[in-house]
Design an enzyme around this catalytic site. Structure first.
Site, mmCIF file in Angstrom:
data_model
loop_
_atom_site.group_PDB
_atom_site.id
_atom_site.type_symbol
_atom_site.label_atom_id
_atom_site.label_comp_id
_atom_site.label_asym_id
_atom_site.label_seq_id
_atom_site.Cartn_x
_atom_site.Cartn_y
_atom_site.Cartn_z
ATOM 1 N N GLU A 322 13.296 50.113 72.462
ATOM 2 C CA GLU A 322 13.884 48.541 72.443
ATOM 3 C C GLU A 322 15.536 47.680 71.797
ATOM 4 O O GLU A 322 15.928 46.898 71.280
ATOM 5 C CB GLU A 322 13.240 47.602 71.285
ATOM 6 C CG GLU A 322 11.723 48.092 71.453
ATOM 7 C CD GLU A 322 10.679 47.393 70.199
ATOM 8 O OE1 GLU A 322 9.696 46.543 70.155
ATOM 9 O OE2 GLU A 322 11.004 47.634 68.889
ATOM 10 N N CYS A 406 6.109 39.369 67.149
ATOM 11 C CA CYS A 406 7.741 38.817 66.685
ATOM 12 C C CYS A 406 8.219 37.865 67.495
ATOM 13 O O CYS A 406 8.916 36.968 66.962
ATOM 14 C CB CYS A 406 8.353 39.796 66.202
ATOM 15 S SG CYS A 406 8.619 41.039 68.110
ATOM 16 N N CYS A 407 8.449 37.614 69.446
ATOM 17 C CA CYS A 407 8.623 36.904 69.646
ATOM 18 C C CYS A 407 8.144 35.272 69.403
ATOM 19 O O CYS A 407 8.898 34.326 69.965
ATOM 20 C CB CYS A 407 8.789 37.827 71.733
ATOM 21 S SG CYS A 407 9.388 39.088 71.337
#
Length: 640
Positions: A322, A406-407
């Site tokens: 990531e 999370c986004c």
């Protein structure tokens, strides 16, 4: 290591959420967040089982199904506290704009659960209190304890500013007091730091909100300790019986803990962790006037923006970590470019502006905001992107939820608080970094000042600013002059203002005694620009991308048919701007091009040049793609 200055005087700080009322472009987005997105976030968090995990009044969810990326068998997540914290933060910002008793009650229910969960000593983490009790602080490298604490702190500060309620703030202050007792250089204290930076940002926010300097001092401690020898993660692994070399990601570059932060010069590892860390470094540099951090921050910024940044403001091309791989590795179709990374870049850039107005940072903040971050949320506020390629054959779409959500709350909290990124406030000046329509109520030593900003930006570059100080006072007003805005003009109370001698670091610096009703009119030209990539970016040679103002544009199949790579833009072709109601009245581009028409019976490779026919293609802002029918998308376009 050079000891930082003991001064705690700050330069430019952001206003609090309640000090800025946002209208216009982002006002519309915030309305969607308030009506839909923040409810969606909290509901989906609860549906996923997060409230079951944190609330001791509910049955313990226990260990259930295999957890991706580890040996444990869990359906619960060790980072769920962070998702609740960010969701509460986003919802709080909308409450500051639109009181909503039902939403407030839902948040209070979650806060009540955290109050029941909190240990007597102040510790607060649902994973280590309910799922794996007795193991707290045994794996800072991998297990997100301080990361979770940080997001809960930010949620508590936001809720306090929005509602005036102190309960959540007091809960998190009590946790922060516990952290101050646990971490430090004193006898019996831990010299550790989180594998996922974030708590540093939160401690600064908490310190500013409560006036407690020790929280900001703890943020500085975490920054100073990172990467020091002997390495904390080696000792920690040995203490729990693990081989420090048996680490999935191999190198501590993954968490930017491979060397002390003041020695770092290259952006490496996990993209979100990197930008959070650098944002924390910038906060500490501002709060302590710590110039020993400046060389590292400047070099890291240059390394990212000159060799590793997508044109959209996204970064981190690899799904494996990531994050970063090697310089100029910027593939399009396989770009990871996590939404959280673009959001974190906005955080970092904003905090670099704490050292003073500088277009070097503000222009990138704006690019990441309008493109790499904003694309993460659908126009109806219900669907999200995690990764953001710059080319799609039609299979990449937003999703409703994710096993690592999370986004969604990250992009929501950014948009909902955008007013705090638009301004910077110092003892002797006001800086306007982003041209966000609305009104700010700011306090200078000479008295309160209201700033009224009227604009349709980014639809056009005409910006009117009215200053309304309560009493006449002298200060410096700094207005960002974007690098792309060639030929900008400015008037003050109807009279032309010369810019040549008043621009410093890309900001127009206007110092005078301001009177109520003083009016500035800034006109930023917005021609369509063709951008070429550096030759080291092999994937984009012979291609261009289109930008207008801060917006990156792309082609979608719905407007231009399939096989978007068969389109070649004319190098000198005409372009015009149109408004399209189907996407909320956004400005699209009509561009002259040609389309190759290969004979379908030809071989895959041929010596025959393909016939081409003239065509006018439509380009839309990148943030708006995948809001209509599914299909292909392309940012970098072939050029004749």
């Amino acid at each position: 290591m050079t000891e930082p200055s003991s001064s705690t005087s700050a330069r430019f700080r952001p206003p609090a959420i309640h000090q800025v009322k946002v209208e216009g472009f982002f006002g519309t987005w915030i309305e969607t967040l308030a009506a839909t997105t923040v409810h969606t976030l909290l509901d989906r968090c609860i549906q996923a089982g997060m409230l079951d995990q944190i609330d001791p009044a509910r049955p313990n969810p226990g260990l259930r199904i295999p957890f991706q990326g580890g040996n444990s068998t869990v359906s619960t997540q060790m980072f769920w506290d962070s998702d609740f914290g960010k969701s509460i933060e986003a919802a709080s910002y909308t409450l500051a704009r639109h009181p909503d008793p039902a939403l407030e009650a839902k948040i209070d229910e979650i806060i009540d659960a955290y109050a029941r969960l909190q240990a007597e000593d102040g510790y607060l983490n649902s994973w280590y209190l309910r799922i794996e009790p007795g193991k707290r602080w045994t794996n800072l490298r991998d297990c997100h304890e301080l990361y979770n604490a940080g997001h809960l702190m930010e949620g508590a500060v936001a809720y306090f500013h929005a509602t005036g309620k102190r309960r959540f703030l007091d809960i998190m202050a009590r946790y922060a007091d516990y952290l101050c007792s646990i971490f430090g250089t004193g006898a019996g204290q831990m010299r550790g730091y989180c594998g996922h930076p974030e708590v540093e940002l939160a401690l600064v926010k908490l310190g500013r909100a409560t006036g407690e300097q020790r929280y900001i001092d703890l943020a500085r401690f975490f920054i100073d300790q990172r990467g020091q020898a002997p390495h904390y993660y080696d000792a920690e692994a040995a203490q729990r019986g693990d081989d420090p070399k048996d680490y999935y990601f191999g190198s501590y570059e993954y968490s930017q803990s491979h060397e002390p932060v003041r020695d770092q010069r290259r952006v490496v590892g996990h993209a979100v962790r990197a930008a959070y860390l650098y944002a924390g470094m910038a906060d500490v540099a501002t709060e302590f006037a710590d110039h020993t951090l400046t060389p590292a921050l400047g070099a890291l910024w240059d390394h990212l923006t000159k060799k590793n940044l997508y044109v959209t403001g996204g970064f981190g091309p690899s799904a494996h970590n990531e994050g970063l791989t090697f310089d100029y590795d910027l593939p399009n179709a396989t770009a990871y470019a996590e939404t959280c990374a673009a959001v974190a870049l906005v955080f970092w850039a904003s905090r670099m502006l704490g050292l003073g107005p500088n277009r070097r940072y503000a222009d990138i903040m704006e690019r990441a905001l309008y493109n790499g971050a904003l694309v993460g949320l659908s126009r109806d506020g219900t669907r999200f992107f995690y990764d953001n390629p710059l080319e799609s054959r039609g299979a990449h779409h937003r999703w409703i939820w994710h096993h690592c959500p999370c986004c969604p709350p990250n992009i929501a909290r950014l948009i909902a608080s955008i007013g705090t990124y638009a301004y910077g406030l110092a003892d002797d000046g006001i800086a306007i970094h982003l041209y966000v329509a609305g009104e700010a109520s700011l306090a200078l030593p000479g008295g309160p000042v209201r700033v009224r900003l009227e604009t349709r930006y980014p639809e056009d570059g005409q910006i009117a600013i009215t200053l309304l100080p309560e009493i006449p006072q002298t200060f410096t007003l700094s207005l960002r002059l974007p690098e792309w805005a060639q030929g900008a003009t400015l008037t003050l109370n109807g009279e032309p203002a010369a810019l040549t001698d008043q621009v410093q670091d890309g900001y127009i610096q206007l110092r005078r005694q301001w009177q109520a009703g003083d009016r500035l009119e800034l006109d930023l030209a917005m021609p369509v620009r063709r951008l070429h990539a550096a030759p080291e970016v092999g994937a984009n040679q012979g291609r261009v991308t289109l930008m207008r103002g801060p917006l990156v544009y792309c082609l979608e199949e719905q407007d231009n048919g399939p096989a978007l790579n068969s389109i070649r833009l004319n190098s000198s072709g005409l372009m015009r701007c149109d408004a399209v109601d189907e996407l909320g009245g956004i400005v699209t581009l009509a561009v002259e091009a040609v389309r190759e028409r290969p004979d379908k019976e030809e071989d895959l490779y041929t010596t025959n040049a393909k016939d081409a026919a003239p065509v006018t293609v439509r380009a839309i802002p990148y943030y708006a793609w995948d809001n209509r029918m599914p299909g292909e998308m392309l940012v970098w376009l072939r050029e004749c």
